[in-house]
Enzyme design. Structure first.
Site, PDB file in Angstrom:
ATOM      1  N   ASN A  36       0.755  -1.107   0.006  1.00  0.00           N
ATOM      2  CA  ASN A  36       0.124  -0.072   0.181  1.00  0.00           C
ATOM      3  C   ASN A  36       0.910   1.124  -0.076  1.00  0.00           C
ATOM      4  O   ASN A  36       1.535   1.592   0.941  1.00  0.00           O
ATOM      5  CB  ASN A  36      -0.948  -0.031   1.249  1.00  0.00           C
ATOM      6  CG  ASN A  36      -1.587   1.333   1.346  1.00  0.00           C
ATOM      7  OD1 ASN A  36      -1.743   2.109   0.460  1.00  0.00           O
ATOM      8  ND2 ASN A  36      -2.400   1.521   2.538  1.00  0.00           N
ATOM      9  N   TRP A  37       0.901   1.901  -1.121  1.00  0.00           N
ATOM     10  CA  TRP A  37       1.900   2.936  -1.252  1.00  0.00           C
ATOM     11  C   TRP A  37       1.219   4.280  -0.586  1.00  0.00           C
ATOM     12  O   TRP A  37       2.019   5.130  -0.576  1.00  0.00           O
ATOM     13  CB  TRP A  37       2.215   3.470  -2.676  1.00  0.00           C
ATOM     14  CG  TRP A  37       3.075   2.248  -3.262  1.00  0.00           C
ATOM     15  CD1 TRP A  37       3.600   1.484  -2.800  1.00  0.00           C
ATOM     16  CD2 TRP A  37       3.649   2.017  -4.499  1.00  0.00           C
ATOM     17  NE1 TRP A  37       4.671   0.617  -3.430  1.00  0.00           N
ATOM     18  CE2 TRP A  37       4.363   0.864  -4.752  1.00  0.00           C
ATOM     19  CE3 TRP A  37       3.090   2.879  -5.923  1.00  0.00           C
ATOM     20  CZ2 TRP A  37       5.003   0.555  -5.851  1.00  0.00           C
ATOM     21  CZ3 TRP A  37       3.760   2.173  -7.193  1.00  0.00           C
ATOM     22  CH2 TRP A  37       4.581   1.112  -7.020  1.00  0.00           C
ATOM     23  N   LYS A  38       0.240   4.237  -0.267  1.00  0.00           N
ATOM     24  CA  LYS A  38      -0.586   5.366   0.271  1.00  0.00           C
ATOM     25  C   LYS A  38      -0.309   6.651  -0.461  1.00  0.00           C
ATOM     26  O   LYS A  38      -0.577   6.429  -1.942  1.00  0.00           O
ATOM     27  CB  LYS A  38      -0.140   5.558   1.816  1.00  0.00           C
ATOM     28  CG  LYS A  38      -0.098   4.437   2.500  1.00  0.00           C
ATOM     29  CD  LYS A  38       0.103   4.598   4.111  1.00  0.00           C
ATOM     30  CE  LYS A  38      -0.121   3.239   4.732  1.00  0.00           C
ATOM     31  NZ  LYS A  38      -0.079   3.246   6.210  1.00  0.00           N
TER      32      LYS A  38
ATOM     33  N   GLU B 149      -5.335  -4.702  10.616  1.00  0.00           N
ATOM     34  CA  GLU B 149      -4.236  -3.749  10.595  1.00  0.00           C
ATOM     35  C   GLU B 149      -4.592  -2.956  11.968  1.00  0.00           C
ATOM     36  O   GLU B 149      -5.313  -2.179  11.810  1.00  0.00           O
ATOM     37  CB  GLU B 149      -4.337  -2.751   9.518  1.00  0.00           C
ATOM     38  CG  GLU B 149      -3.916  -3.399   8.321  1.00  0.00           C
ATOM     39  CD  GLU B 149      -3.281  -2.310   7.358  1.00  0.00           C
ATOM     40  OE1 GLU B 149      -2.320  -2.749   6.843  1.00  0.00           O
ATOM     41  OE2 GLU B 149      -3.760  -1.376   7.146  1.00  0.00           O
TER      42      GLU B 149
ATOM     43  N   GLY C  28       3.008  -0.757   4.384  1.00  0.00           N
ATOM     44  CA  GLY C  28       3.178   0.611   3.905  1.00  0.00           C
ATOM     45  C   GLY C  28       4.464   0.845   3.801  1.00  0.00           C
ATOM     46  O   GLY C  28       5.148   0.717   2.613  1.00  0.00           O
ATOM     47  N   GLY C  29       5.406   1.377   4.660  1.00  0.00           N
ATOM     48  CA  GLY C  29       6.480   1.975   4.649  1.00  0.00           C
ATOM     49  C   GLY C  29       7.573   1.315   3.916  1.00  0.00           C
ATOM     50  O   GLY C  29       8.292   1.853   2.979  1.00  0.00           O
TER      51      GLY C  29
ATOM     52  N   HIS D 262      -9.422   1.261   5.053  1.00  0.00           N
ATOM     53  CA  HIS D 262      -8.227   1.389   5.666  1.00  0.00           C
ATOM     54  C   HIS D 262      -8.371   2.322   6.613  1.00  0.00           C
ATOM     55  O   HIS D 262      -9.189   3.281   6.794  1.00  0.00           O
ATOM     56  CB  HIS D 262      -7.159   1.919   4.715  1.00  0.00           C
ATOM     57  CG  HIS D 262      -5.677   1.823   5.265  1.00  0.00           C
ATOM     58  ND1 HIS D 262      -5.197   2.904   6.074  1.00  0.00           N
ATOM     59  CD2 HIS D 262      -4.884   0.855   4.969  1.00  0.00           C
ATOM     60  CE1 HIS D 262      -4.002   2.548   6.423  1.00  0.00           C
ATOM     61  NE2 HIS D 262      -3.745   1.540   5.607  1.00  0.00           N
TER      62      HIS D 262
ATOM     63  N   SER E 251       3.378  -2.051  10.262  1.00  0.00           N
ATOM     64  CA  SER E 251       5.137  -2.170  10.733  1.00  0.00           C
ATOM     65  C   SER E 251       5.672  -3.402  10.361  1.00  0.00           C
ATOM     66  O   SER E 251       6.405  -3.761  10.952  1.00  0.00           O
ATOM     67  CB  SER E 251       5.410  -1.696  12.107  1.00  0.00           C
ATOM     68  OG  SER E 251       4.884  -0.114  12.375  1.00  0.00           O
TER      69      SER E 251
ATOM     70  N   GLU F 132      -6.761   4.701   7.726  1.00  0.00           N
ATOM     71  CA  GLU F 132      -6.629   6.289   7.421  1.00  0.00           C
ATOM     72  C   GLU F 132      -7.729   6.668   7.005  1.00  0.00           C
ATOM     73  O   GLU F 132      -8.040   7.962   7.188  1.00  0.00           O
ATOM     74  CB  GLU F 132      -5.380   6.284   6.532  1.00  0.00           C
ATOM     75  CG  GLU F 132      -3.778   6.190   7.285  1.00  0.00           C
ATOM     76  CD  GLU F 132      -2.767   5.510   6.576  1.00  0.00           C
ATOM     77  OE1 GLU F 132      -2.696   5.477   5.318  1.00  0.00           O
ATOM     78  OE2 GLU F 132      -1.860   5.161   7.322  1.00  0.00           O
TER      79      GLU F 132
ATOM     80  N   GLY G 119       2.587   2.442  10.897  1.00  0.00           N
ATOM     81  CA  GLY G 119       3.726   3.455  10.781  1.00  0.00           C
ATOM     82  C   GLY G 119       4.135   3.898  12.070  1.00  0.00           C
ATOM     83  O   GLY G 119       4.811   4.849  12.060  1.00  0.00           O
TER      84      GLY G 119
HETATM   85  P1  13P Z   1       3.138   0.462   7.848  1.00  0.00           P
HETATM   86  O1  13P Z   1       3.646  -0.673   7.156  1.00  0.00           O
HETATM   87  O2  13P Z   1       3.702   1.566   7.235  1.00  0.00           O
HETATM   88  O3  13P Z   1       2.760   0.369   9.240  1.00  0.00           O
HETATM   89  O4  13P Z   1       1.603   0.780   7.051  1.00  0.00           O
HETATM   90  C1  13P Z   1       0.595  -0.233   7.180  1.00  0.00           C
HETATM   91  C2  13P Z   1      -0.557   0.027   6.465  1.00  0.00           C
HETATM   92  O5  13P Z   1      -1.364   0.776   6.827  1.00  0.00           O
HETATM   93  C3  13P Z   1      -0.894  -0.846   5.235  1.00  0.00           C
HETATM   94  O6  13P Z   1      -2.067  -0.433   4.629  1.00  0.00           O
END
Ligand code: 13P
Length: 250
Positions: free
Chosen positions: A11-13, A170, A234-235, A98, A213, A100, A176
């Protein structure tokens, strides 16, 4: 390490516009080869979906998806993206709910259910995200929150259609933050989700990914648990070389 199929979802956000996304995927493809039982899912920003889908068209193990969709096929919804639009851009899946979207943009459990039903109707795979906040976990309300998030879905999506749905657990406190759930924490909630949907008559075993994470240092420990069917990252998915290395570890 494992014989069950695994999904590695990136997930590149709000990262990687069309040009950077195309460069990423070309490099990633050069660094990886298809592997039996491993699917690689990418969720670029909406404007980068078409170039990523196009660059990955020769790789059957790579699927692209939208980070968000509206449940209506078209109309006066400024700033929204419809399911037919993302399909035209090559999407086969979409993230729904998600954390967010839920916490920063006020997406409700009911909207999540409407989006999920619309995606299934259009033939896309919804990757529905659920998870509790730190305060909810510390208050002993994890189960209550997860069940509350699943309930409208169970109402709106007929049990037989759940076979085409994937869930991501999640925990909000792990996204994050560098603080991932332990393999035991994740496995416990995955079991709870399976129990809750099974109790409502959903047949079979729903694939559930863990997100929060995840990195090259903890992914093997997490995937060692048979309750997990993959990871949503994500990251650690933002760098092509690092992501290629991580998906090669299992
Ligand atoms: P991180 O891997 O950056 O914690 O993000 C997780 C995420 O929200 C994937 O959708």
């Amino acid at each position: 390490m494992t014989t069950r199929p695994l999904i590695y979802a990136a997930n590149w956000k709000m990262n990687h516009g069309p040009e950077a996304a195309r460069e990423f995927i070309e490099r990633f493809i050069a660094l990886t080869a298809p592997a039996a039982g491993r699917s690689l899912w990418f969720f670029p920003p909406a404007v980068s979906l078409a170039p990523v889908s196009h660059a990955a068209r020769t790789r059957a193990d790579i699927l692209t998806g939208a980070q968000n969709v509206h449940w209506e096929p078209k109309g006066a919804y400024t700033g929204e993206v419809s399911i037919p639009m993302v399909q035209q851009a090559g999407a086969k899946t979409a993230l729904v709910g998600h954390s967010e979207r839920r916490h920063l943009f006020g997406e409700t459990d009911d909207q999540v259910a409407r989006k999920t039903a619309a995606l299934l109707k259009a033939g896309l795979v919804p990757l529905v995200c659920v998870g509790e906040t730190l305060a909810e976990r510390e208050g002993g309300r994890t189960e209550h929150v997860i069940v509350r998030q699943l309930e409208p879905l169970l109402d709106k999506v007929p049990a037989a259609e759940w076979a085409r749905l994937v869930i991501a657990y999640e925990p909000v406190w792990a996204i994050g933050t560098g603080r991932n759930a332990t393999p035991d924490d994740a496995a416990q909630v995955h079991e709870l989700i399976r129990f809750a949907v099974g109790r409502c008559g959903v047949p079979g075993r729903i694939p559930i990914l863990y997100g929060g994470s995840v990195n090259a240092g903890n992914v093997l420990g997490l995937l060692a648990r048979p309750e997990l069917d993959g990871v949503l990252v994500g990251g650690a998915s933002l760098d092509a070389d690092g992501w290629a290395e991580l998906v090669g570890l299992g």
